[in-house]
Design an enzyme around this catalytic site. Structure first.
Site, PDB file in Angstrom:
ATOM      1  N   HIS A 166       0.836  -1.205   0.000  1.00  0.00           N
ATOM      2  CA  HIS A 166       0.000   0.000   0.000  1.00  0.00           C
ATOM      3  C   HIS A 166       0.871   1.256   0.000  1.00  0.00           C
ATOM      4  O   HIS A 166       0.595   2.213  -0.732  1.00  0.00           O
ATOM      5  CB  HIS A 166      -0.910   0.013   1.233  1.00  0.00           C
ATOM      6  CG  HIS A 166      -2.138  -0.821   1.103  1.00  0.00           C
ATOM      7  ND1 HIS A 166      -2.098  -2.198   1.020  1.00  0.00           N
ATOM      8  CD2 HIS A 166      -3.456  -0.478   1.047  1.00  0.00           C
ATOM      9  CE1 HIS A 166      -3.329  -2.670   0.926  1.00  0.00           C
ATOM     10  NE2 HIS A 166      -4.179  -1.653   0.939  1.00  0.00           N
TER      11      HIS A 166
ATOM     12  N   HIS B 185       1.083  -3.589   9.168  1.00  0.00           N
ATOM     13  CA  HIS B 185       2.515  -3.494   8.925  1.00  0.00           C
ATOM     14  C   HIS B 185       3.228  -2.894  10.119  1.00  0.00           C
ATOM     15  O   HIS B 185       2.636  -2.164  10.924  1.00  0.00           O
ATOM     16  CB  HIS B 185       2.799  -2.621   7.692  1.00  0.00           C
ATOM     17  CG  HIS B 185       2.385  -3.243   6.395  1.00  0.00           C
ATOM     18  ND1 HIS B 185       3.103  -4.245   5.786  1.00  0.00           N
ATOM     19  CD2 HIS B 185       1.322  -3.001   5.590  1.00  0.00           C
ATOM     20  CE1 HIS B 185       2.506  -4.590   4.659  1.00  0.00           C
ATOM     21  NE2 HIS B 185       1.415  -3.863   4.521  1.00  0.00           N
TER      22      HIS B 185
END
Length: 253
Positions: free
Chosen positions: A153, A207
């Site tokens: 992303h 993450h």
């Protein structure tokens, strides 16, 4: 699978899994980043190149009516292709580098234990590591839970936003004078959206901060390469400089 179990947040006497954060849905989906990022850039390229060719740029002397329109149309097609190809190539490069990192380094996501759903009867933490596969969750979700580094992303968001900033600076600022008031606002919005997307990956427990940092650097580096190193842009600059000289000569006459 190797699962490191250690102290998180400096809580003395309280040992919790390092990857034991709860699973959360993504605030910004990958499909949304692809849709908004690629669509906005392609529409921007189409708009800027049309303005450059049909509004700002003047065809060479002797080009009149249909002949001049055909000349401009052919140059518009060239500039559109020459601007779009580096953007698409840079996107492929950013995704490729990101995928290489994911499938070679990998790393467990912060919510890995939530999707792993380990059978604790087979977990022996005496050595500090769990080596055997003890997961009972969905295999597809577990596989994705091992692909934390780098953040896809973040690399995508910073690629499309950085490309937009550099493209506008390179193509729009020198030739479309009224746009100079709008360009800083567009650039600021693009960078804020990219930063929000990257930070949401941390708050969503998708993450680690270093994953996001690495992904962002990949995206920025790919955008810089697409804007400054590909020959299509240098050829466009050469043609545009010729058009500027032509316009200046026409004004003098």
């Amino acid at each position: 699978m190797q699962l490191n179990v250690g102290k998180v947040g400096g809580n003395a006497g309280k040992t919790v899994p390092e990857y034991g954060y709860p699973y959360r849905q993504s605030t910004v989906s990958a499909a949304l980043v692809y849709l908004v990022g690629y669509t906005s850039n392609l529409v921007l390229i189409l708009t800027v190149e049309w303005l450059v060719v049909f509004v700002y740029w003047k065809a060479p002397r002797g080009s009149r009516c249909v002949r001049g329109l055909l000349y401009k149309s052919s140059f518009f097609f060239y500039s559109l292709v020459a601007s779009s190809l580096p953007f698409m190539f840079g996107g492929i490069m950013s995704m490729s580098i990101t995928d290489v990192g994911k499938f070679t380094v990998g790393r467990l996501r912060p919510h890995f234990i939530s999707v792993c759903q380990p059978n604790w009867n087979y977990v022996n933490c005496s050595s500090g590591y769990v080596i055997n596969d003890v997961c009972t969750g969905d295999p597809t979700t577990i596989r994705d839970g091992r692909l934390s580094f780098p953040s896809g992303h973040s690399s995508l968001a910073f690629y499309v936003s950085t490309f937009m900033v550099l493209y506008l600076h390179k193509r729009a600022s020198p030739v479309i004078r009224p746009a100079r008031l709008i360009i800083p606002i567009i650039n600021l919005i693009a960078l804020i959206l990219a930063l929000f997307t990257a930070l949401s990956r941390i708050s969503d427990n998708k993450h680690h901060p270093t994953d996001v940092l690495a992904g962002s650097l990949i995206g920025i580096g790919s955008a810089c390469y697409a804007n400054y190193l590909l020959p299509q842009f240098r050829q466009l600059d050469k043609l545009d400089s010729t058009s500027v000289e032509t316009e200046t000569d026409n004004e003098e006459d």
